[in-house]
Scaffold this active site. Sequence first.
Site, short mmCIF file in Angstrom:
data_model
loop_
_atom_site.label_atom_id
_atom_site.label_comp_id
_atom_site.label_asym_id
_atom_site.label_seq_id
_atom_site.Cartn_x
_atom_site.Cartn_y
_atom_site.Cartn_z
CG LEU A 1 -9.45 17.98 8.10
CD1 LEU A 1 -9.76 18.76 9.35
CD2 LEU A 1 -8.37 19.23 7.74
CG HIS B 1 3.77 17.46 10.54
ND1 HIS B 1 3.71 18.76 9.67
CD2 HIS B 1 4.55 16.78 9.71
CE1 HIS B 1 4.83 18.77 8.62
NE2 HIS B 1 5.15 17.37 8.82
#
Length: 357
Positions: A124, A228
Amino acid sequence: MYLLRPCQTNDLAALLALSELTGAGMTSMPCDLEHWKQKIDVSQQSFSATPARSGSYFMVLEDHATGEIVGTTAIYTGLALTHPFYAFRVSEQQRTHDALNICRSSQVLERVSEYTGATEIGSLFLAPDHRLPGLGQLLSRARFLLMADAPERFGDRIFAELRGWQNAQGQSPLWESLGQRFMGITFDQAVAYTAEAGLAFAEELLPDYPICIDLLAEEAQAVIGRPHDSSAPALAMLKREGFQWQGLIDLFDGGPHVESSLGHIQTVKHSTVSSVDIVPSDDDLPLNHQPTLISNTDVLNFRVTLAPAAALPNGQLVITQATADALLVTSHQGAVVRCVPLNRQQNHQQKTAIKAA
């Protein structure tokens, strides 16, 4: 209007360009021409009438007005049927000594082979210039509309592997403390090799015994299961869909794996199939129209878009002619779409700056 569709051979240059924007750690999108040629071939076969047990449904987000490819998303099926898939499981071990009256517990990392036959969602990515409200949800939730349209093509166990946390220099603390010491190569080298050859080499280079987390550097301990920064919005959306962390993390950067059964995914549960009523323009839509995620239910010519639409009491969905054209839907009797309102999950304050491995 933005339209999500299966990738095609003529998307090759655009996909290479997007690969350059993703940064290190996104193993499914390396900037390599041959990789993308193979990926497109596999995806086209998966979207066919006779898909293989192990494959991928790779889709691109197109700015329908310009034809520019601005994002990607994918579903990977039949994991670990042809190549092993490894992860670390975070678990707890307890050691006791009766004579000394000692009972100590500690967390460990155990390399495990998981997800055989499962389905993974990933790849994505949304180009920075197109990170507009709603597009992150379109990329993420369109995958669940496809699963709802054709559940027989996907395993019941659905999971996502999110990128692990890295510092400002792009270094993974877990890799520096663990992977680097056992493999003797850089993080980027490990990611590149994984993209080319899979995770089988991890069985030969990483230990098959539990690794005590307390023995790792404090910086490494702190990022176990931490996504992240750019993956945090994606994780929040997946949690709202019903995905949960079950203790599995990425071998290299420690990013969390979250999972759900197919039937418990909120978009799958709450999407509905409706016949369509097509009106000429937005001005002709009923007053109760709202932003809606809509798929055409046609796996062989799959299309998803985010567009204004209105649900009628008789079960019909009112859409515009432009939306119908983009979805390849006609007004003939029996034409249907699958839909779910965007606002089931929408947070108007949240930007959709999405990157997830």
